[in-house]
Design a protein around this motif. Structure first.
Motif, PDB file in Angstrom:
ATOM      1  N   ALA A  76       7.085   5.302   0.949  1.00 38.98           N
ATOM      2  CA  ALA A  76       7.210   6.678   0.455  1.00 38.98           C
ATOM      3  C   ALA A  76       8.658   7.107   0.226  1.00 38.98           C
ATOM      4  CB  ALA A  76       6.489   7.647   1.393  1.00 38.98           C
ATOM      5  N   THR A  80       1.657  13.384  -1.042  1.00 36.86           N
ATOM      6  CA  THR A  80       0.232  13.447  -1.400  1.00 36.86           C
ATOM      7  C   THR A  80      -0.396  12.064  -1.376  1.00 36.86           C
ATOM      8  OG1 THR A  80       0.599  13.291  -3.793  1.00 36.86           O
ATOM      9  CG2 THR A  80       0.534  15.494  -2.840  1.00 36.86           C
ATOM     10  N   GLU A  81       0.367  11.047  -1.725  1.00 33.51           N
ATOM     11  CA  GLU A  81      -0.179   9.690  -1.693  1.00 33.51           C
ATOM     12  C   GLU A  81      -0.353   9.177  -0.266  1.00 33.51           C
ATOM     13  OE1 GLU A  81       0.802   6.737  -4.844  1.00 33.51           O
ATOM     14  OE2 GLU A  81       2.506   8.104  -5.157  1.00 33.51           O
ATOM     15  N   MET A  82       0.438   9.668   0.661  1.00 32.86           N
ATOM     16  CA  MET A  82       0.368   9.227   2.048  1.00 32.86           C
ATOM     17  C   MET A  82      -0.748   9.917   2.823  1.00 32.86           C
ATOM     18  SD  MET A  82       4.435   9.136   2.964  1.00 32.86           S
ATOM     19  CE  MET A  82       4.077   9.922   4.493  1.00 32.86           C
ATOM     20  N   CYS A 100       3.653   3.940  -2.100  1.00 30.58           N
ATOM     21  CA  CYS A 100       3.505   4.961  -3.136  1.00 30.58           C
ATOM     22  C   CYS A 100       3.905   4.403  -4.494  1.00 30.58           C
ATOM     23  CB  CYS A 100       4.364   6.169  -2.785  1.00 30.58           C
ATOM     24  SG  CYS A 100       3.864   6.937  -1.227  1.00 30.58           S
ATOM     25  N   ARG A 101       3.298   4.960  -5.506  1.00 39.44           N
ATOM     26  CA  ARG A 101       3.510   4.473  -6.870  1.00 39.44           C
ATOM     27  C   ARG A 101       4.890   4.823  -7.411  1.00 39.44           C
ATOM     28  NH1 ARG A 101      -1.515   6.587  -6.518  1.00 39.44           N
ATOM     29  NH2 ARG A 101      -3.222   5.229  -7.047  1.00 39.44           N
ATOM     30  N   ARG A 132       4.832  -0.509  -6.243  1.00 37.22           N
ATOM     31  CA  ARG A 132       4.761   0.445  -5.140  1.00 37.22           C
ATOM     32  C   ARG A 132       5.888   0.139  -4.158  1.00 37.22           C
ATOM     33  NH1 ARG A 132      -0.204   3.125  -4.145  1.00 37.22           N
ATOM     34  NH2 ARG A 132      -1.765   2.651  -5.695  1.00 37.22           N
ATOM     35  N   LYS A 157      -7.321  14.446   0.593  1.00 34.23           N
ATOM     36  CA  LYS A 157      -6.805  14.775  -0.729  1.00 34.23           C
ATOM     37  C   LYS A 157      -6.249  16.195  -0.751  1.00 34.23           C
ATOM     38  CE  LYS A 157      -8.054  10.921  -2.586  1.00 34.23           C
ATOM     39  NZ  LYS A 157      -7.086   9.914  -2.840  1.00 34.23           N
ATOM     40  N   ASP A 199       0.827  -1.202   0.000  1.00 28.73           N
ATOM     41  CA  ASP A 199       0.000   0.000   0.000  1.00 28.73           C
ATOM     42  C   ASP A 199       0.863   1.254   0.000  1.00 28.73           C
ATOM     43  OD1 ASP A 199       0.965  -0.301   2.550  1.00 28.73           O
ATOM     44  OD2 ASP A 199      -0.877   0.307   3.535  1.00 28.73           O
ATOM     45  N   ILE A 237       4.900  14.260  -4.409  1.00 30.41           N
ATOM     46  CA  ILE A 237       3.890  13.282  -4.836  1.00 30.41           C
ATOM     47  C   ILE A 237       3.786  12.143  -3.824  1.00 30.41           C
ATOM     48  CG2 ILE A 237       3.306  11.598  -6.632  1.00 30.41           C
ATOM     49  CD1 ILE A 237       4.304  13.716  -8.682  1.00 30.41           C
ATOM     50  N   ALA A 238       4.908  11.712  -3.249  1.00 27.65           N
ATOM     51  CA  ALA A 238       4.843  10.677  -2.214  1.00 27.65           C
ATOM     52  C   ALA A 238       4.038  11.161  -1.002  1.00 27.65           C
ATOM     53  CB  ALA A 238       6.253  10.266  -1.791  1.00 27.65           C
ATOM     54  N   TRP A 252       6.372   5.759 -10.825  1.00 27.48           N
ATOM     55  CA  TRP A 252       5.782   6.326 -12.038  1.00 27.48           C
ATOM     56  C   TRP A 252       6.094   5.453 -13.251  1.00 27.48           C
ATOM     57  CZ3 TRP A 252       8.303  11.673 -10.876  1.00 27.48           C
ATOM     58  CH2 TRP A 252       7.796  12.164  -9.674  1.00 27.48           C
TER      59      TRP A 252
END
Length: 161
Positions: free
Chosen positions: A83, A122-124, A72-73, A80, A128, A70, A119-120, A75
């Motif tokens: 983070a 924001t994913e954590m 972070c993506r 994943r 939103k 679960d 971006i990491a 790119w």
């Protein structure tokens, strides 16, 4: 001023005040347009970087110690990582062939350090981040990163930073 016996640095405080006080509406329109192009440039460089051998080596190494589903993506991949590791791989992909943006005086590839971390984060987050807040944070990173590099002097690159 001192806090817990530690003397505050006025320059660090000024940077912190700038970042914490920056609002989307305070950013000039031409800067808003430029940050969008810089983001696209970094993402494009990262997609190219997915195929580079050093990206594959780093990814293989981190996957051997980072077991998260679960996270972070990465790119351009269906993978994943945690983070910090995702930010490291994504940053490596952005800067991997040195096609990305560069601040010459600060000796810094700004997008390679700013966007993967942003971006990491924001994913954590549980809530939103709005597009305006995201762009504001990106502008803050693009503004302070080179300033820190300039303060360190150009020799910092030869010292391993």
């Amino acid at each position: 001023m001192a806090h817990d016996g530690v003397r505050e640095n006025p320059y660090t405080q000024a940077l912190a005040d700038f970042v914490s006080g920056l609002t989307y509406d305070a950013i000039p329109d031409d800067v808003r347009q430029r940050i969008k192009l810089l983001i696209l440039d970094s993402l494009g460089c990262a997609l190219y970087g997915t195929k580079l051998e050093w990206t594959k080596i780093l990814l293989k190494t981190l996957e051997s110690v980072d077991h998260t589903e679960d996270g972070c993506r990465l790119w351009g991949m269906k993978k994943r990582l945690s983070a910090p590791h995702a930010a490291m791989v994504n940053g490596t992909m952005v800067q991997g062939f040195e096609l990305d943006d560069v601040h010459r005086k600060g000796v810094l590839h700004v997008g390679a350090v700013t966007l993967p971390a942003l971006i990491a984060v924001t994913e954590m987050k549980k809530r939103k981040l709005s597009g305006k807040d995201f762009l504001t944070a990106a502008v803050a990173g693009y503004e302070i990163g080179p300033r820190v590099g300039i303060c360190m002097g150009q020799e910092h690159i030869g010292q391993g930073w």
